[in-house]
Design a protein around this motif. Structure first.
Motif, PDB file in Angstrom:
ATOM      1  N   VAL A  59      42.868  40.253  42.037  1.00 14.92           N
ATOM      2  CA  VAL A  59      42.256  41.853  42.221  1.00 14.92           C
ATOM      3  C   VAL A  59      40.685  39.933  42.420  1.00 14.92           C
ATOM      4  CG1 VAL A  59      40.373  42.570  40.663  1.00 14.92           C
ATOM      5  CG2 VAL A  59      42.195  42.714  40.326  1.00 14.92           C
ATOM      6  N   ARG A  60      41.004  39.118  41.725  1.00 12.20           N
ATOM      7  CA  ARG A  60      40.661  37.245  42.069  1.00 12.20           C
ATOM      8  C   ARG A  60      40.042  37.057  43.435  1.00 12.20           C
ATOM      9  NH1 ARG A  60      43.107  35.041  37.764  1.00 12.20           N
ATOM     10  NH2 ARG A  60      41.888  34.894  35.194  1.00 12.20           N
ATOM     11  N   LYS A  61      40.857  38.066  44.389  1.00  8.90           N
ATOM     12  CA  LYS A  61      40.143  36.880  45.817  1.00  8.90           C
ATOM     13  C   LYS A  61      39.390  38.824  46.048  1.00  8.90           C
ATOM     14  CE  LYS A  61      45.063  35.992  47.123  1.00  8.90           C
ATOM     15  NZ  LYS A  61      46.041  35.786  47.466  1.00  8.90           N
ATOM     16  N   ILE A  62      39.195  39.728  45.860  1.00 10.01           N
ATOM     17  CA  ILE A  62      38.709  39.794  46.595  1.00 10.01           C
ATOM     18  C   ILE A  62      36.703  40.467  45.900  1.00 10.01           C
ATOM     19  CG2 ILE A  62      37.701  42.691  46.065  1.00 10.01           C
ATOM     20  CD1 ILE A  62      40.963  43.229  47.029  1.00 10.01           C
ATOM     21  N   CYS A  63      37.022  39.983  44.376  1.00 10.95           N
ATOM     22  CA  CYS A  63      35.778  40.192  43.589  1.00 10.95           C
ATOM     23  C   CYS A  63      36.023  38.723  42.428  1.00 10.95           C
ATOM     24  CB  CYS A  63      35.941  41.691  42.379  1.00 10.95           C
ATOM     25  SG  CYS A  63      35.285  42.719  43.559  1.00 10.95           S
ATOM     26  N   GLN A 103      39.244  56.059  35.536  1.00 14.90           N
ATOM     27  CA  GLN A 103      37.983  55.986  35.309  1.00 14.90           C
ATOM     28  C   GLN A 103      37.382  55.472  33.825  1.00 14.90           C
ATOM     29  OE1 GLN A 103      36.386  58.900  38.040  1.00 14.90           O
ATOM     30  NE2 GLN A 103      38.581  58.676  38.267  1.00 14.90           N
ATOM     31  N   TRP A 104      38.153  55.784  33.238  1.00 16.10           N
ATOM     32  CA  TRP A 104      37.621  54.793  32.041  1.00 16.10           C
ATOM     33  C   TRP A 104      36.775  53.548  32.910  1.00 16.10           C
ATOM     34  CZ3 TRP A 104      38.559  49.733  30.096  1.00 16.10           C
ATOM     35  CH2 TRP A 104      37.984  49.779  28.632  1.00 16.10           C
ATOM     36  N   ILE A 105      37.963  52.904  34.055  1.00 21.11           N
ATOM     37  CA  ILE A 105      37.521  51.310  34.210  1.00 21.11           C
ATOM     38  C   ILE A 105      35.767  50.963  34.354  1.00 21.11           C
ATOM     39  CG2 ILE A 105      37.889  49.710  36.355  1.00 21.11           C
ATOM     40  CD1 ILE A 105      40.895  50.022  35.238  1.00 21.11           C
ATOM     41  N   TYR A 106      36.181  52.594  34.996  1.00 23.36           N
ATOM     42  CA  TYR A 106      34.293  52.617  36.476  1.00 23.36           C
ATOM     43  C   TYR A 106      33.812  53.267  35.227  1.00 23.36           C
ATOM     44  CZ  TYR A 106      36.772  52.644  41.035  1.00 23.36           C
ATOM     45  OH  TYR A 106      37.264  52.459  42.319  1.00 23.36           O
ATOM     46  N   GLU A 107      33.205  54.021  34.539  1.00 24.10           N
ATOM     47  CA  GLU A 107      32.212  53.773  33.116  1.00 24.10           C
ATOM     48  C   GLU A 107      32.320  52.688  32.405  1.00 24.10           C
ATOM     49  OE1 GLU A 107      33.720  57.279  31.474  1.00 24.10           O
ATOM     50  OE2 GLU A 107      33.975  58.691  32.644  1.00 24.10           O
ATOM     51  N   ASN A 108      33.250  51.705  31.755  1.00 18.78           N
ATOM     52  CA  ASN A 108      32.941  51.178  30.257  1.00 18.78           C
ATOM     53  C   ASN A 108      33.034  49.189  31.631  1.00 18.78           C
ATOM     54  OD1 ASN A 108      33.530  52.597  28.098  1.00 18.78           O
ATOM     55  ND2 ASN A 108      35.220  53.081  28.982  1.00 18.78           N
ATOM     56  N   LEU A 109      33.618  49.124  32.730  1.00 22.14           N
ATOM     57  CA  LEU A 109      33.402  48.129  33.559  1.00 22.14           C
ATOM     58  C   LEU A 109      33.011  48.197  35.166  1.00 22.14           C
ATOM     59  CD1 LEU A 109      37.382  46.668  32.774  1.00 22.14           C
ATOM     60  CD2 LEU A 109      35.202  46.056  31.051  1.00 22.14           C
ATOM     61  N   PRO A 110      31.908  48.155  34.427  1.00 23.16           N
ATOM     62  CA  PRO A 110      30.399  47.994  36.110  1.00 23.16           C
ATOM     63  C   PRO A 110      31.419  46.797  37.373  1.00 23.16           C
ATOM     64  CG  PRO A 110      29.146  47.870  34.318  1.00 23.16           C
ATOM     65  CD  PRO A 110      30.771  48.142  33.845  1.00 23.16           C
ATOM     66  N   GLY A 111      31.553  46.246  36.660  1.00 26.36           N
ATOM     67  CA  GLY A 111      32.020  44.774  37.950  1.00 26.36           C
ATOM     68  C   GLY A 111      32.975  45.535  38.497  1.00 26.36           C
ATOM     69  N   PHE A 112      34.369  47.072  38.258  1.00 24.82           N
ATOM     70  CA  PHE A 112      34.810  47.022  38.837  1.00 24.82           C
ATOM     71  C   PHE A 112      34.676  48.202  40.059  1.00 24.82           C
ATOM     72  CE2 PHE A 112      37.025  44.569  35.913  1.00 24.82           C
ATOM     73  CZ  PHE A 112      38.836  44.205  36.986  1.00 24.82           C
ATOM     74  N   GLU A 113      33.247  48.806  40.098  1.00 33.04           N
ATOM     75  CA  GLU A 113      33.231  50.046  41.309  1.00 33.04           C
ATOM     76  C   GLU A 113      33.211  48.924  42.207  1.00 33.04           C
ATOM     77  OE1 GLU A 113      29.488  51.455  39.936  1.00 33.04           O
ATOM     78  OE2 GLU A 113      31.146  52.869  38.287  1.00 33.04           O
ATOM     79  N   ARG A 114      32.682  47.536  42.468  1.00 31.08           N
ATOM     80  CA  ARG A 114      32.597  46.876  43.175  1.00 31.08           C
ATOM     81  C   ARG A 114      34.579  47.061  44.071  1.00 31.08           C
ATOM     82  NH1 ARG A 114      32.490  41.597  45.568  1.00 31.08           N
ATOM     83  NH2 ARG A 114      31.607  41.574  48.432  1.00 31.08           N
ATOM     84  N   VAL A 142      38.813  48.489  47.980  1.00 37.51           N
ATOM     85  CA  VAL A 142      39.992  48.523  48.325  1.00 37.51           C
ATOM     86  C   VAL A 142      39.894  49.749  49.115  1.00 37.51           C
ATOM     87  CG1 VAL A 142      42.572  49.385  47.004  1.00 37.51           C
ATOM     88  CG2 VAL A 142      40.956  47.428  45.674  1.00 37.51           C
ATOM     89  N   ALA A 143      38.704  50.918  48.357  1.00 38.98           N
ATOM     90  CA  ALA A 143      38.917  52.344  48.645  1.00 38.98           C
ATOM     91  C   ALA A 143      38.738  51.820  51.103  1.00 38.98           C
ATOM     92  CB  ALA A 143      37.990  53.103  48.484  1.00 38.98           C
ATOM     93  N   GLY A 144      37.420  51.106  50.785  1.00 42.83           N
ATOM     94  CA  GLY A 144      37.396  50.600  52.110  1.00 42.83           C
ATOM     95  C   GLY A 144      38.325  50.479  53.104  1.00 42.83           C
TER      96      GLY A 144
END
Length: 196
Positions: A12-16, A116-127, A132-134
């Motif tokens: 994760v750190r490598k990407i963000c 979904q919880w992560i996206y709602e509560n940890l906005p930094g992980f949306e990127r 990853v999806a890309g």
């Protein structure tokens, strides 16, 4: 599974790299670590994928069965990859693909609900999720285009360039299936290249 968590966080750190330690700890707390034996299924065709699987250790193969009953390999995923049929996972629809372990495999698993919880509560992980999806979609597109624009030999050379570490980990039949060629064709390609 502390080692598994460390490998996941390093990825994760490598990407963000700007995510905070608190965000990373909250993120990793939503994963469960599961061990699979060789030949175990992470996902079976016709079922809904309940979790994304980040491969901490091991190797899996994604495949489908065609109209003639042949099993076709569409991908190999190993350490640092996510094992998923992403479009079916995101929509929580039954998948047309199976994901099976080729080796004993450890995965960090993230349920759809926890994502979904992560996206709602940890906005930094949306990127992170978007990147990853890309990457997953880029790989799928590259595979489609390889069958449109490349010869069998070019697909083989491409595999050698990008996945040379897999040669001792996958069977010739799985490789042929992935490349879309018969075993005899692979033998001819290898012989031709050996004489260049």
């Amino acid at each position: 599974m502390e080692a598994g968590a460390a490998i996941l966080l390093e990825s994760v750190r490598k990407i963000c790299p700007t995510l905070t330690d608190e965000e990373l700890l909250a993120f990793v707390s939503k994963f469960t670590f599961e061990e699979f034996h060789r030949k175990d299924f992470f996902l079976q065709s016709g079922k809904v994928q309940k979790a994304l699987g980040f491969i901490v250790n091991g190797l899996v193969r994604s495949s489908y069965v065609d109209n003639d009953g042949n099993e076709i390999t569409v991908g190999f995923y190993y350490e640092g990859d996510y094992a998923t049929h992403y479009p079916a996972f995101i929509t929580q629809q039954p998948s047309k693909y199976s994901i099976q372990c080729l080796e004993p495999t450890v995965m960090a698993c993230l349920s759809y609900e926890n994502l979904q919880w992560i996206y709602e509560n940890l906005p930094g992980f949306e990127r992170y999720g978007r990147l990853v999806a890309g990457e997953i979609l880029n790989r799928q597109q590259a595979r489609i285009e390889s069958f449109i624009f490349q010869t069998a030999e070019e697909r083989y050379l491409d595999f050698v360039r990008h996945h040379s570490a897999l040669f001792n980990r996958i069977s010739v039949s799985h490789l042929c299936s992935f490349l879309g060629i018969e075993r005899q064709s692979l033998t001819r390609i290898r012989q031709k290249l050996a004489h260049k």
